[in-house]
Design a protein around this motif. Structure first.
Motif, PDB file in Angstrom:
ATOM      1  N   ASP A 196       0.814  -1.217   0.000  1.00  0.00           N
ATOM      2  CA  ASP A 196       0.000   0.000   0.000  1.00  0.00           C
ATOM      3  C   ASP A 196       0.844   1.262   0.000  1.00  0.00           C
ATOM      4  O   ASP A 196       0.305   2.362   0.052  1.00  0.00           O
ATOM      5  CB  ASP A 196      -0.900   0.023   1.233  1.00  0.00           C
ATOM      6  CG  ASP A 196      -2.194  -0.730   0.981  1.00  0.00           C
ATOM      7  OD1 ASP A 196      -2.569  -0.869  -0.193  1.00  0.00           O
ATOM      8  OD2 ASP A 196      -2.829  -1.154   1.956  1.00  0.00           O
ATOM      9  N   VAL A 204       7.503   0.468   6.208  1.00  0.00           N
ATOM     10  CA  VAL A 204       7.582  -0.492   7.315  1.00  0.00           C
ATOM     11  C   VAL A 204       8.856  -0.278   8.112  1.00  0.00           C
ATOM     12  O   VAL A 204       8.850  -0.298   9.334  1.00  0.00           O
ATOM     13  CB  VAL A 204       7.532  -1.928   6.773  1.00  0.00           C
ATOM     14  CG1 VAL A 204       7.659  -2.925   7.911  1.00  0.00           C
ATOM     15  CG2 VAL A 204       6.248  -2.146   6.003  1.00  0.00           C
ATOM     16  N   SER A 205       9.944  -0.074   7.415  1.00  0.00           N
ATOM     17  CA  SER A 205      11.177   0.216   8.142  1.00  0.00           C
ATOM     18  C   SER A 205      12.096   1.012   7.231  1.00  0.00           C
ATOM     19  O   SER A 205      11.919   1.035   6.018  1.00  0.00           O
ATOM     20  CB  SER A 205      11.855  -1.074   8.606  1.00  0.00           C
ATOM     21  OG  SER A 205      12.380  -1.773   7.500  1.00  0.00           O
ATOM     22  N   ARG A 206      13.066   1.638   7.843  1.00  0.00           N
ATOM     23  CA  ARG A 206      13.957   2.506   7.093  1.00  0.00           C
ATOM     24  C   ARG A 206      15.396   2.160   7.360  1.00  0.00           C
ATOM     25  O   ARG A 206      15.721   1.538   8.370  1.00  0.00           O
ATOM     26  CB  ARG A 206      13.752   3.964   7.541  1.00  0.00           C
ATOM     27  CG  ARG A 206      12.368   4.475   7.333  1.00  0.00           C
ATOM     28  CD  ARG A 206      12.183   5.779   8.100  1.00  0.00           C
ATOM     29  NE  ARG A 206      10.833   6.277   7.870  1.00  0.00           N
ATOM     30  CZ  ARG A 206      10.493   6.971   6.805  1.00  0.00           C
ATOM     31  NH1 ARG A 206      11.408   7.270   5.904  1.00  0.00           N
ATOM     32  NH2 ARG A 206       9.248   7.362   6.632  1.00  0.00           N
ATOM     33  N   ALA A 207      16.212   2.625   6.444  1.00  0.00           N
ATOM     34  CA  ALA A 207      17.649   2.534   6.690  1.00  0.00           C
ATOM     35  C   ALA A 207      18.310   3.654   5.919  1.00  0.00           C
ATOM     36  O   ALA A 207      17.752   4.168   4.951  1.00  0.00           O
ATOM     37  CB  ALA A 207      18.193   1.177   6.245  1.00  0.00           C
ATOM     38  N   ASP A 217       9.369  11.235   1.709  1.00  0.00           N
ATOM     39  CA  ASP A 217       9.375   9.832   1.276  1.00  0.00           C
ATOM     40  C   ASP A 217       9.017   9.682  -0.187  1.00  0.00           C
ATOM     41  O   ASP A 217       8.828   8.566  -0.673  1.00  0.00           O
ATOM     42  CB  ASP A 217       8.369   9.030   2.113  1.00  0.00           C
ATOM     43  CG  ASP A 217       8.782   8.990   3.569  1.00  0.00           C
ATOM     44  OD1 ASP A 217       9.989   9.046   3.825  1.00  0.00           O
ATOM     45  OD2 ASP A 217       7.897   8.915   4.425  1.00  0.00           O
ATOM     46  N   ARG A 227      19.516   1.622  10.807  1.00  0.00           N
ATOM     47  CA  ARG A 227      18.147   1.204  10.560  1.00  0.00           C
ATOM     48  C   ARG A 227      17.204   1.706  11.619  1.00  0.00           C
ATOM     49  O   ARG A 227      17.545   1.804  12.784  1.00  0.00           O
ATOM     50  CB  ARG A 227      18.054  -0.330  10.544  1.00  0.00           C
ATOM     51  CG  ARG A 227      18.619  -0.958   9.316  1.00  0.00           C
ATOM     52  CD  ARG A 227      17.768  -2.119   8.879  1.00  0.00           C
ATOM     53  NE  ARG A 227      17.609  -3.117   9.905  1.00  0.00           N
ATOM     54  CZ  ARG A 227      18.301  -4.248   9.948  1.00  0.00           C
ATOM     55  NH1 ARG A 227      19.221  -4.490   9.060  1.00  0.00           N
ATOM     56  NH2 ARG A 227      18.065  -5.123  10.897  1.00  0.00           N
ATOM     57  N   SER A 228      16.003   1.994  11.220  1.00  0.00           N
ATOM     58  CA  SER A 228      14.949   2.247  12.200  1.00  0.00           C
ATOM     59  C   SER A 228      13.742   1.444  11.779  1.00  0.00           C
ATOM     60  O   SER A 228      13.481   1.252  10.592  1.00  0.00           O
ATOM     61  CB  SER A 228      14.604   3.731  12.261  1.00  0.00           C
ATOM     62  OG  SER A 228      13.923   4.115  11.089  1.00  0.00           O
ATOM     63  N   GLN A 229      13.036   0.979  12.764  1.00  0.00           N
ATOM     64  CA  GLN A 229      11.934   0.064  12.473  1.00  0.00           C
ATOM     65  C   GLN A 229      10.611   0.752  12.764  1.00  0.00           C
ATOM     66  O   GLN A 229      10.501   1.544  13.683  1.00  0.00           O
ATOM     67  CB  GLN A 229      12.068  -1.183  13.352  1.00  0.00           C
ATOM     68  CG  GLN A 229      11.268  -2.372  12.891  1.00  0.00           C
ATOM     69  CD  GLN A 229      11.959  -3.095  11.742  1.00  0.00           C
ATOM     70  OE1 GLN A 229      13.138  -2.920  11.517  1.00  0.00           O
ATOM     71  NE2 GLN A 229      11.217  -3.898  11.013  1.00  0.00           N
ATOM     72  N   VAL A 230       9.633   0.464  11.979  1.00  0.00           N
ATOM     73  CA  VAL A 230       8.304   0.992  12.231  1.00  0.00           C
ATOM     74  C   VAL A 230       7.389  -0.211  12.433  1.00  0.00           C
ATOM     75  O   VAL A 230       7.328  -1.100  11.586  1.00  0.00           O
ATOM     76  CB  VAL A 230       7.802   1.822  11.040  1.00  0.00           C
ATOM     77  CG1 VAL A 230       6.443   2.411  11.338  1.00  0.00           C
ATOM     78  CG2 VAL A 230       8.784   2.906  10.694  1.00  0.00           C
ATOM     79  N   LEU A 273      17.656   6.203  15.468  1.00  0.00           N
ATOM     80  CA  LEU A 273      17.772   7.219  14.428  1.00  0.00           C
ATOM     81  C   LEU A 273      16.426   7.906  14.296  1.00  0.00           C
ATOM     82  O   LEU A 273      15.412   7.243  14.095  1.00  0.00           O
ATOM     83  CB  LEU A 273      18.144   6.560  13.107  1.00  0.00           C
ATOM     84  CG  LEU A 273      18.405   7.511  11.951  1.00  0.00           C
ATOM     85  CD1 LEU A 273      19.704   8.249  12.188  1.00  0.00           C
ATOM     86  CD2 LEU A 273      18.445   6.759  10.662  1.00  0.00           C
ATOM     87  N   PRO A 323      12.516  12.113  10.270  1.00  0.00           N
ATOM     88  CA  PRO A 323      11.144  12.620  10.161  1.00  0.00           C
ATOM     89  C   PRO A 323      10.460  11.947   8.977  1.00  0.00           C
ATOM     90  O   PRO A 323      11.041  11.805   7.918  1.00  0.00           O
ATOM     91  CB  PRO A 323      11.348  14.114   9.892  1.00  0.00           C
ATOM     92  CG  PRO A 323      12.675  14.199   9.253  1.00  0.00           C
ATOM     93  CD  PRO A 323      13.499  13.077   9.818  1.00  0.00           C
ATOM     94  N   PHE A 324       9.279  11.466   9.183  1.00  0.00           N
ATOM     95  CA  PHE A 324       8.569  10.889   8.039  1.00  0.00           C
ATOM     96  C   PHE A 324       7.078  11.060   8.225  1.00  0.00           C
ATOM     97  O   PHE A 324       6.564  11.072   9.341  1.00  0.00           O
ATOM     98  CB  PHE A 324       8.917   9.410   7.840  1.00  0.00           C
ATOM     99  CG  PHE A 324       8.513   8.529   8.963  1.00  0.00           C
ATOM    100  CD1 PHE A 324       7.294   7.885   8.944  1.00  0.00           C
ATOM    101  CD2 PHE A 324       9.350   8.357  10.042  1.00  0.00           C
ATOM    102  CE1 PHE A 324       6.930   7.067   9.997  1.00  0.00           C
ATOM    103  CE2 PHE A 324       8.981   7.539  11.093  1.00  0.00           C
ATOM    104  CZ  PHE A 324       7.761   6.895  11.076  1.00  0.00           C
ATOM    105  N   ALA A 325       6.423  11.206   7.145  1.00  0.00           N
ATOM    106  CA  ALA A 325       4.971  11.357   7.195  1.00  0.00           C
ATOM    107  C   ALA A 325       4.350  10.026   7.589  1.00  0.00           C
ATOM    108  O   ALA A 325       4.948   8.974   7.415  1.00  0.00           O
ATOM    109  CB  ALA A 325       4.441  11.768   5.830  1.00  0.00           C
ATOM    110  N   ALA A 376       2.203   6.923   6.972  1.00  0.00           N
ATOM    111  CA  ALA A 376       2.214   6.224   5.688  1.00  0.00           C
ATOM    112  C   ALA A 376       0.808   5.913   5.233  1.00  0.00           C
ATOM    113  O   ALA A 376       0.311   4.819   5.438  1.00  0.00           O
ATOM    114  CB  ALA A 376       3.021   4.937   5.823  1.00  0.00           C
ATOM    115  N   PRO A 377       0.131   6.866   4.654  1.00  0.00           N
ATOM    116  CA  PRO A 377      -1.212   6.573   4.159  1.00  0.00           C
ATOM    117  C   PRO A 377      -1.095   5.698   2.918  1.00  0.00           C
ATOM    118  O   PRO A 377      -0.100   5.750   2.211  1.00  0.00           O
ATOM    119  CB  PRO A 377      -1.767   7.936   3.796  1.00  0.00           C
ATOM    120  CG  PRO A 377      -0.578   8.744   3.449  1.00  0.00           C
ATOM    121  CD  PRO A 377       0.573   8.191   4.228  1.00  0.00           C
ATOM    122  N   ILE A 378      -2.072   4.887   2.701  1.00  0.00           N
ATOM    123  CA  ILE A 378      -2.061   4.085   1.495  1.00  0.00           C
ATOM    124  C   ILE A 378      -2.221   4.999   0.301  1.00  0.00           C
ATOM    125  O   ILE A 378      -2.659   6.129   0.414  1.00  0.00           O
ATOM    126  CB  ILE A 378      -3.215   3.071   1.496  1.00  0.00           C
ATOM    127  CG1 ILE A 378      -4.524   3.825   1.652  1.00  0.00           C
ATOM    128  CG2 ILE A 378      -3.020   2.071   2.589  1.00  0.00           C
ATOM    129  CD1 ILE A 378      -5.716   2.948   1.484  1.00  0.00           C
TER     130      ILE A 378
END
Lengths: 411, 411
Positions: free
Chosen positions: A143, A147-150, A393, B7-10, B23, B26-28, B30-32
DNA sequence: TCACGTTTGTTAGTAAAGCTTACGAACAAA
DNA sequence: TTTGTTCGTAAGCTTTACTAACAAACGTGA
């Protein structure tokens, strides 16, 4: 009503003859349309192509409209229930679609079995190489949710070193998920051809780097590589109603991505959207790194704007308006460049991507004003200029859209 | 080589969690991707669609490569000999293709039966409404050769009178040929939508004139109507190797036609190519009829150029260079407008249509120079700017291409 | 309660399209 | 005359999506 239509006849041999009213109209000899043109690679269409098209159509319907019954899909696509059932059976076997049980609401007739794209079944790796100091990466779900970033610092890295950093970044992201990965999407700066070869990316010291095939060989997954702005506009297109869209990406440089008639524009030399070094206006301008004066990038790139704003005396009484004047002038320059493009393509939507604190105020307003002043109101009445809602993003999610579209025919 | 990938996990619920190195990116949220978008009218593909596609492919092969055997067509298209034979049988039954007898040259094996499009079997009616004082029409053969012409004076005609003149012109042309007519193509000034409704053509006093459906009802033939410059670029495309093409048509006004990726560009408001009233440069310019200063049309339209040239003293010693200065300035203005378009689309070919005595000398050279000065050489190295070779028949022949393409899938 | 209509999803059979295989016809070269 | 090549066609197969028909499951109304 009598009208006086005058005719002249040309015999089949090419010699002009006259019949009735003589009229001498100059005209070129009538050569046939050239036959030199190579056959276009239109290609034949086999039944199996139709099948995969319809498969994508079903998937797209489910993807955009959400959970529904096979009968709903049938009505939505125009395919019969039988055909939809058949296609859905394939999709379920591949793990792309799941049954969700029976519909709850009470209606006459046999209760429907709801189906939907299994949005948790696959992940996508998105990579953004467009920032100046670091490479960004993310694991994205179907969608577009992150989920995760790096990320990995890339300052100074170039050539093979930079390629190695990308490989490491992808490897790290792949290690962070146990869910099957549909593919890898990369947004790279510079000129990228349709085979995913980075023809030229000066910032990274890349020249003819076969990024797609190398990543594909390394990870045994489908890989798509394209220019960062061209990737970004895919994300915006996924979230927009428009099929004609221009996205201007303002960062360390200035680039654009373009979708026309629902299709990305590549350009004959794979350099579509490279407007950063087009000269703005006829009154000079700041010297650009490329040697010319008054390139769009020299007016609008983030380093240039921040440098200008830094020169301001923050405590001066008119600091705010001075800031706005600087941004408005940059916006005006953007409008001057965009006006011919908007006019020629009759665009209905232009999107800005970049630091909102710079782009979203006086700059935006000045661009709109300039566009209105310099194009024909009647033709571009419903033109919209807006900031992206994808924030930082945009390339990561655009890369995901690219994979989604390339692997599943969905976007 | 050790790289430091962070890495950062969501979590799946959207709440950011941290694993390993913390880490903060900044991130919005995550809308589909939006699901609001209406289902694209992509449409299902049935076997019969594949069939008609392959039929067009065979026809196109014959059309562009000329007389050849069924086996040649098979090799050219990738379809089997059997399928080609079957399709060709249909085409022969419809009278579009004819057998020409056996190939002459001596080769081993059974001699080939040559087939070709029956280029004399059908005619096309082409109509050009873009001139100021007259409507032009022609009977065109399938190769684009002009068989006969007709014209009718239209000075002052507007509204229904002008429509009646068009009908008369078509009627006259139809009466002049006994060969079956494939269809009628019309290039009209103004904004024309995809259904052939002239939304707006000020010169003719037209507003929402349903030209296509009216002509279709009148003559019971397929009719295609489009903007004159958009029609003209079709003729140029038929004679060009390029799949990205911009044609600038300079006459009483200035308009453009655009083909990108082999497809005509229409524009969200059906006004693609309307660049006549885009403002050029940042230093003012002549007052335009539309009220703005420095529109492209105010610099470049034929009446404006001829008026300027007429003011010159033809006997003065420097008359020639004064003339060139005027034309060069007009060319420079054209280059200024085209630079952002060429840059954004990475065009490889731009074509000029209009009076060669004005466009083909100093003006052309100044446009090229300006384009080179204002775009990035590296990306647009192989840009070509040239005069059309279609002369004054460009709209008539483009109209024929439009019919050919619409009715037979051939161009 | 029970017949009836409605909706869903599946089974069976059909039509269309292009494929592979096979073959006769016609020619050049040896 | 023999051999090999090429062309065009015939027959049969596979794939695809269609129509027709039907059982299952549900609400509705007499």
């Amino acid at each position: 009503m009598t009208t006086d239509v005058q005719r002249s006849q040309v015999s089949e041999t090419g010699a002009p003859t006259t019949g009735g009213d003589v009229l001498t109209v100059p005209f070129a000899d009538a050569p046939i349309f050239t036959r030199a043109r190579a056959l276009r690679p239109t290609g034949k269409v086999l039944p199996e192509h139709a099948r995969s098209h319809n498969r994508s159509l079903v998937l797209q319907t489910l993807y955009t409209s959400g959970a529904q019954s096979r009968a709903d899909v049938s009505r939505g696509t125009g395919l019969t229930r039988v055909t939809v059932s058949d296609l859905v059976a394939d999709l379920i076997a591949e793990g792309l679609v799941v049954e969700l049980g029976q519909r709850e609401d009470a209606r006459p007739g046999k209760p429907a079995t709801l189906i939907d794209v299994d949005r948790g079944a696959f992940r996508i790796i998105g990579i953004d190489l467009s920032e100046h100091q670091r490479f960004l990466g993310a694991v994205v779900d179907l969608d577009g949710g992150i989920v995760s970033r790096a990320e990995v610092a890339c300052a100074g890295a170039s050539g093979e070193n930079a390629v190695a950093l990308v490989v490491e970044l992808v490897r790290s992201l792949l290690a962070s998920t146990t869910i099957p990965v549909l593919g890898i999407g990369v947004g790279s700066p510079g000129v990228v051809d349709t085979l995913g070869v980075v023809r030229s990316a000066p910032n990274l010291g890349w020249r003819d780097i076969e990024l797609q095939s190398r990543l594909q060989a390394e990870f045994a997954l489908p890989v798509h590589v394209a220019n960062d702005a061209n990737v970004a506009v895919l994300a915006e297109h996924g979230a927009s109603l428009q099929d004609d869209l221009l996205l201007v990406k303002v960062g360390h440089g200035v680039g654009a991505g373009l979708i026309i008639g629902g299709r990305p524009v590549i350009g004959g030399g794979f350099a579509a959207g490279e407007i950063g070094h087009v000269v703005v206006g006829t009154d000079g301008g700041p010297r650009c790194a490329c040697g010319k004066d008054g390139c769009l990038e020299a007016w609008l790139a983030v380093p240039r704007l921040t440098a200008q704003l830094a020169e301001l005396d923050g405590d001066a009484p008119d600091a705010a308006s001075a800031r706005d004047r600087i941004l408005a002038e940059a916006g005006r320059r953007l409008g001057i460049i965009l006006a011919p493009v908007v006019g020629a393509l009759n665009l209905s939507e232009v999107v800005l991507s970049g630091p909102a604190e710079l782009l979203d105020g006086a700059l935006h307003d000045a661009t709109v004003d300039t566009l209105r002043m310099r194009t024909m109101a009647e033709h571009n009445r419903d033109l919209r200029l807006r900031m992206t809602e994808q924030a930082e993003d945009i390339v990561l999610r655009g890369a995901a859209v690219m994979v989604l579209s390339g692997q599943l025919g969905v976007s």
